[in-house]
Design a protein around this motif. Structure first.
Motif, short mmCIF file in Angstrom:
data_model
loop_
_atom_site.label_atom_id
_atom_site.label_comp_id
_atom_site.label_asym_id
_atom_site.label_seq_id
_atom_site.Cartn_x
_atom_site.Cartn_y
_atom_site.Cartn_z
N LYS A 189 -1.56 4.08 6.83
CA LYS A 189 -0.85 2.99 6.15
C LYS A 189 -1.75 2.23 5.19
O LYS A 189 -1.28 1.30 4.52
CB LYS A 189 -0.26 2.02 7.18
CG LYS A 189 0.90 2.61 7.96
CD LYS A 189 2.01 3.10 7.03
CE LYS A 189 2.65 1.97 6.25
NZ LYS A 189 3.70 2.48 5.31
N GLN A 236 4.89 -2.45 2.30
CA GLN A 236 4.36 -2.27 3.67
C GLN A 236 3.07 -1.44 3.73
O GLN A 236 2.76 -0.85 4.76
CB GLN A 236 5.43 -1.62 4.59
CG GLN A 236 6.77 -2.32 4.57
CD GLN A 236 6.66 -3.82 4.87
OE1 GLN A 236 5.99 -4.20 5.80
NE2 GLN A 236 7.33 -4.64 4.06
N LYS A 279 4.90 -11.25 5.86
CA LYS A 279 4.09 -11.29 7.07
C LYS A 279 3.24 -12.55 7.07
O LYS A 279 2.99 -13.16 6.03
CB LYS A 279 3.21 -10.05 7.16
CG LYS A 279 3.96 -8.75 7.27
CD LYS A 279 2.99 -7.57 7.30
CE LYS A 279 3.74 -6.24 7.38
NZ LYS A 279 2.82 -5.08 7.37
#
Length: 485
Positions: A137, A220, A268
């Protein structure tokens, strides 16, 4: 915070490619606009990398000098070592556009983007690839720029800034939030899949690195910071060019803040903190500007000179502690000499003044000139690099040395005076004569006492959080190793 970041990196090893597995192909993208004097140096540094599975893509962004010819010469010189592609662009369209064009020719799954007047360390790419191997990620890994040209006072002050401010900020952000505000466009590795998912670089963005960082966050992806990966860079050596560069940075940050304002409420927690930090920084700049105007008006109409010694002391103390932390690491790696420390008092003034002016002018430009196309890659000013020495210095005349020495002695006397007087007030070891001599400064003993308690409490909480955070990360790393086994 730098110490905890270093402990975290040592305690949690990153997974490396298994033995016998080939290195992944990395496409090195180097856009250049009128960089005929410096291009051969960055290509030489790429050829010296310990990571060998490379392809080099040289992008000529509408240069009017011999840059394109130099690229073809370099293609012939290094074609036996790795593939070299030359991508000419007829009209200068800016760095983001050049990177988008170069992306189309990239065959690697990873993209190393370098400035054409930089010089990358031999081990940098191997270090930057580890987070990409470790976490699928991670969409980008930022390296650490270190100032190379120290031939002028301005260059040496920027050296102190990069060491004492920029690096520590990124280390702290990375450790506490797991995010950084922006990658360094001069040295960064991207995962090509991530770049393609966000549809490449935004051509209209003033700062393509800040914009890309937040585009990755919005999809993300994670962005990591690798301070061990060093790239030696050339910085502006004239005040006008420096202010123009910092104003572009500040305005690019404002663009990103406005474009991603919804993340302050929906993003976030780490993203919220970074955006709130941007907001506070701009509010601080505005507050300082109005307070400076108010101060001069008060001085003119009241015919009185009032200096807040408390604020001077706090800012000086924080700057010294912050710089010492950065200097400790950089001195071990040989990036800074003790002679550069003589500029420390001037560095404090330089950092606050330059960033204040840049932020205020960026706010003004954003309001008065809302739409400006991003400029092409900044030129190094024709400064040629010395192949034998990474750090560029020059000898000055005796008269210049004497003038510089007298200025530095004066600044050190003022700095030591402010610190000494405030220490006397904190510990209560002062006389009436000292109070009279220091009557220009508005000091409050109780304020210092409260500030000291607050610093101790915050420091204790940060230390406790850091220890718990490292233990949790080690536990997760052990669990992942167990699952992989």
């Amino acid at each position: 915070m730098q110490s905890f970041f270093g402990v975290q990196q040592r305690q949690i090893p990153l997974k490396k490619p298994g033995k016998g597995e080939p290195e992944q192909l990395v496409s090195v993208l180097i856009p250049a606009h009128n960089e005929e004097d410096t291009l051969h140096e960055v290509v030489e540094s790429v050829a010296n990398l310990t990571y060998h599975n490379l392809e080099l893509i040289l992008i000529d962004d509408g240069s009017v000098d011999q840059t394109l010819k130099v690229m073809y010469d370099l293609q012939k010189q290094y074609r036996t070592q790795f593939p070299v592609k030359v991508v000419p662009i007829v009209k200068n369209g800016g760095k983001a556009n050049a990177l988008n064009v170069g992306l189309k020719s990239a065959a690697g799954e990873y993209l190393l983007c370098l400035d054409s007047d930089s010089y990358i360390d031999q081990k940098a790419l191997k270090q930057m690839m580890l987070p990409l191997y470790n976490d699928p990620k991670v969409g980008a890994v930022a390296g650490r720029p270190v100032v190379r040209n120290r031939t002028t006072l301005l260059g040496r002050l920027q050296l102190l800034e990069y060491i004492g401010i920029i690096d520590i900020i990124k280390r702290g952000q990375s450790f506490i939030t797991g995010h950084i505000t922006t990658v360094s466009g001069v040295i960064v590795v991207y995962r090509k899949q991530a770049i393609q998912q966000v549809k490449g670089w935004t051509v209209e963005a003033l700062t393509e690195d800040i914009d890309m960082t937040w585009k990755l966050y919005s999809h993300q992806w994670r962005v990591a910071y690798c301070p061990q990966a060093v790239s030696w860079i050339l910085v502006p050596e004239h005040l006008k060019a420096l202010i123009r560069q910092r104003r572009r940075w500040a305005r690019g940050g404002l663009e990103v803040l406005i474009r991603n304002r919804q993340l302050i409420f929906t993003g976030k927690l780490a993203e919220q903190w970074l955006l709130i930090d941007m907001v506070v920084s701009n509010l601080w700049a505005l507050s300082c500007f109005f307070m400076i105007v108010l101060y001069f008006l008060t001085m003119i109409f009241a015919h009185a000179l009032i200096l807040d010694g408390g604020i001077l002391f706090v800012l000086t103390l924080i700057s010294i502690v912050q710089f010492i932390i950065g200097f400790t690491s950089s001195q071990r790696q040989g990036y800074i000499d003790w002679q550069d420390l003589l500029l420390l008092p001037m560095y404090f003034i330089f950092y606050w003044a330059v960033n204040l002016v840049s932020c205020i002018t960026a706010l003004g430009h954003s309001s008065l000139i809302p739409n400006v196309r991003a400029p092409g890659p900044a030129r190094s000013g024709g400064l040629k690099m010395d192949k034998d020495k990474l750090v560029i210095r020059k000898k000055t005349s005796l008269g210049s040395r004497l003038r510089r020495m007298l200025l530095l002695i004066l600044l050190w006397i003022i700095a030591i005076y402010v610190l000494a007087i405030n220490v006397c007030f904190i510990f209560g070891i002062y006389s009436d004569a000292l109070v009279v001599n220091y009557s220009l400064f508005n000091l409050s003993f109780h304020l210092y006492k409260m500030l000291g308690y607050l610093i101790i409490i915050i420091g204790g909480l940060v230390a406790l959080y850091s220890v718990v955070h490292i233990r949790n990360l080690k536990r997760k790393a052990a669990a992942n190793d167990k699952d992989n086994a």
